[in-house]
Design an enzyme around this catalytic site. Structure first.
Site, PDB file in Angstrom:
ATOM      1  N   SER A 231       0.799  -1.155  -0.077  1.00  0.00           N
ATOM      2  CA  SER A 231       0.111   0.143  -0.011  1.00  0.00           C
ATOM      3  C   SER A 231       1.073   1.212  -0.002  1.00  0.00           C
ATOM      4  O   SER A 231       1.926   1.157   0.178  1.00  0.00           O
ATOM      5  CB  SER A 231      -0.861  -0.045   1.225  1.00  0.00           C
ATOM      6  OG  SER A 231      -0.250   0.588   2.354  1.00  0.00           O
ATOM      7  N   LYS A 232       0.088   2.361  -0.116  1.00  0.00           N
ATOM      8  CA  LYS A 232       1.215   3.750  -0.270  1.00  0.00           C
ATOM      9  C   LYS A 232       1.627   4.163   1.269  1.00  0.00           C
ATOM     10  O   LYS A 232       2.733   4.762   1.056  1.00  0.00           O
ATOM     11  CB  LYS A 232       0.149   4.853  -0.502  1.00  0.00           C
ATOM     12  CG  LYS A 232      -1.274   4.481  -1.251  1.00  0.00           C
ATOM     13  CD  LYS A 232      -1.750   6.058  -1.571  1.00  0.00           C
ATOM     14  CE  LYS A 232      -3.216   5.713  -2.042  1.00  0.00           C
ATOM     15  NZ  LYS A 232      -3.814   5.966  -3.358  1.00  0.00           N
ATOM     16  N   ARG A 233       1.078   3.234   2.123  1.00  0.00           N
ATOM     17  CA  ARG A 233       1.786   3.316   3.467  1.00  0.00           C
ATOM     18  C   ARG A 233       2.963   2.705   3.755  1.00  0.00           C
ATOM     19  O   ARG A 233       3.729   2.813   4.478  1.00  0.00           O
ATOM     20  CB  ARG A 233       0.790   3.276   4.424  1.00  0.00           C
ATOM     21  CG  ARG A 233      -0.393   4.534   4.631  1.00  0.00           C
ATOM     22  CD  ARG A 233      -1.318   4.059   5.542  1.00  0.00           C
ATOM     23  NE  ARG A 233      -2.259   2.895   4.875  1.00  0.00           N
ATOM     24  CZ  ARG A 233      -3.042   3.026   3.906  1.00  0.00           C
ATOM     25  NH1 ARG A 233      -3.367   4.243   3.419  1.00  0.00           N
ATOM     26  NH2 ARG A 233      -3.636   2.103   3.483  1.00  0.00           N
ATOM     27  N   ASP A 234       3.417   1.805   2.905  1.00  0.00           N
ATOM     28  CA  ASP A 234       4.454   1.003   3.074  1.00  0.00           C
ATOM     29  C   ASP A 234       5.689   1.674   2.725  1.00  0.00           C
ATOM     30  O   ASP A 234       5.705   2.325   1.643  1.00  0.00           O
ATOM     31  CB  ASP A 234       4.174  -0.417   2.405  1.00  0.00           C
ATOM     32  CG  ASP A 234       3.169  -1.270   2.759  1.00  0.00           C
ATOM     33  OD1 ASP A 234       3.360  -1.624   4.024  1.00  0.00           O
ATOM     34  OD2 ASP A 234       2.639  -1.926   1.957  1.00  0.00           O
ATOM     35  N   ALA A 237       7.130   2.874  -0.895  1.00  0.00           N
ATOM     36  CA  ALA A 237       6.019   2.899  -1.801  1.00  0.00           C
ATOM     37  C   ALA A 237       6.058   4.164  -2.707  1.00  0.00           C
ATOM     38  O   ALA A 237       5.582   4.219  -3.804  1.00  0.00           O
ATOM     39  CB  ALA A 237       4.706   2.572  -1.297  1.00  0.00           C
TER      40      ALA A 237
END
Ligand code: GLU
Length: 462
Positions: A231-234, A237
């Site tokens: 996800s974009k939070r990883d 990313a």
């Protein structure tokens, strides 16, 4: 076959991440491979979640990665093609027009203030356990999607769905299909998370009497550690993060290309022209790809190593300036000479400030643990005294690595010692670190005066 027209259709509702970049890249590669057209379409109908900042990041990231678009926002006066505008927020009149077509064909109805799309087939009502309510089902034949990556996929679409909300705004499925028709899109290349929408889309294409484009659903990118989709939070990313950290865009592109595609064999680092030449949809993997930040860093290192020194220096300069890293007024020749030592040794531009700190002034940090270790063996004080004496002699040639090396070696030989007996302690004294470029290169660049001053200062603390 009509010429290929593909589109990247991001929604500016979040930061541009690896997954978006890969979808954009596979579309771009396919367009370039086939000599087709790459279109950028902004799907900004969700007024609450869109932001100009996210939009700016899409434009900047695509530009940074070198994915130029042939049609879309910011291309010429009319978007570079006859199919604009390319932002959905400016296409309301087109959606109205297409809604009228469906209405005229008897494929819509109003319910609860919204406009619904009507599937064709026999109807009956069932109680849906999950939603805890009665729903109307439509008996339809399974939809067959001949996916260019997944192969044959069958899906059943058996419920009518909303195409215009009660607030008068069109729904994603509707605008997405209308634009693919109006923009004459031939191939829809997008993430596998959209596969579940595709049967709705095919139903809409059929209702408009238009043959659907070829669909190509790209498998997911999995998190580096643990199960599930990245996800974009990883960590790792966001594309902007790589830009900020001084990654080379060519390396990032090369790495992303390999998330789900490879040219066969074990080739990994490839010039973009070569990737364009070899890229094709059937060669995209059907299995999910896993993100790996070490592999990304390694790819970046390979690209850094291959840069001509002048380019490496220019990137380093730009990075230092952006980060306001002080270089003690170093002139171009000195800066370039330092970078020539660093280029083969570092893994990323972001390591440079710490790696080269002692070259820019006297106020550099010392690794205390390394210092204690270097001082623990032999007779460091005596070795440094000998070294100081030898380097002070006018015979010590600071213009040559080999001369300096020979000098230290003869110092060692005369006492039955090795080069290492001088190197460890001299390095910590002169750089504050236990590792780095070759010691003699460091001595040469720093020059006699600074080297002697540092050695003397260090000895005085022992
Ligand atoms: N706006 C959609 C997204 O960002 C695009 C879907 C598509 O490519 O059809 O996921």
């Amino acid at each position: 076959m009509s010429p290929v027209r593909v589109r990247f259709a991001p929604s500016p509702t979040g930061f541009f991440h690896i997954g978006s970049a890969r979808t954009a890249l596979f579309n771009w590669l396919y367009a370039r491979h086939t000599g087709g057209t790459f279109i950028l379409r902004i799907e900004d109908t969700d007024k609450e979640r869109n932001s100009d900042e996210f939009l700016r990041v899409i434009y900047d990231s695509l530009a940074w990665l070198g994915m130029n678009w042939d049609e879309g926002p910011r291309v010429g006066a009319n978007g570079g093609g006859d199919f604009g505008p390319y932002r959905q927020s400016e296409r309301a009149h087109i959606y109205r027009e297409y809604l009228e077509k469906l209405r005229a064909a008897g494929r819509t109805y109003e319910k609860d203030g919204a406009t619904w799309f009507k599937l064709l087939g026999e109807r009956h009502t069932v109680f849906d356990e999950h939603r805890k309510k009665e729903v109307e089902k439509v008996k339809t034949a399974p939809m067959v999607i001949d996916d260019a990556i997944r192969g044959r996929v069958e899906r059943v679409e058996d419920e009518d769905f909303v195409i215009f909300r009660s607030d008068g705004n069109p729904v994603f499925h509707f605008v997405n299909v209308v634009d693919d028709i109006a923009m004459k899109i031939t191939h829809v290349i997008r993430g596998e998370d959209h596969l579940s929408n595709t049967s709705k889309h095919v139903a809409l294409f059929e209702a408009f009497g238009v043959k659907p484009p070829v669909f190509a659903h790209i498998p997911l990118i999995l998190k580096q550690n643990g199960p599930g989709k990245m996800s974009k939070r990883d960590q790792g990313a966001l594309i902007e993060e790589y830009q900020r950290r001084g990654y080379l865009p060519e390396a990032v592109v090369n790495f992303i290309t390999l998330l789900g595609w490879n040219p066969g064999g074990d080739r990994e680092k490839m010039p973009i022209e070569e990737i364009v030449r070899l890229f094709d949809l059937p060669a995209v993997n059907q299995s999910n790809a896993r993100f790996d930040d070490k592999k990304m860093a390694h790819m970046n290192m390979l690209y850094l190593l291959a840069l001509p020194p002048a380019e490496f220096t220019a990137k380093a300069r730009a990075y230092f300036e952006a980060r306001k890293v002080a270089t003690g007024g170093a002139d171009d020749a000195y800066f370039e000479a330092v970078m020539a030592l660093a280029q083969p040794k570092i893994k990323g531009i972001e390591e440079l400030p710490a790696y080269t700190a002692y070259f820019w002034g006297e106020d550099y940090p010392t690794d205390e643990k390394a210092k204690a270790k270097a001082l623990a063996k032999g007779e460091p004080k005596a070795r440094l005294a000998e070294l100081i004496e030898a380097l002070r002699s006018p015979a010590a040639d600071f213009a040559s690595d080999t001369a300096l090396e020979a000098l230290i070696k003869s110092l060692a030989e005369a006492r039955g010692l090795g080069f290492g007996d001088y190197q460890g302690v001299a390095r910590i004294a002169v750089t504050g670190l236990s590792a780095g470029p070759s010691l003699t290169s460091i001595l040469r660049l720093l020059g006699r005066e600074r080297v002697l001053a540092r050695l003397e200062r260090f000895v005085a603390t022992l």
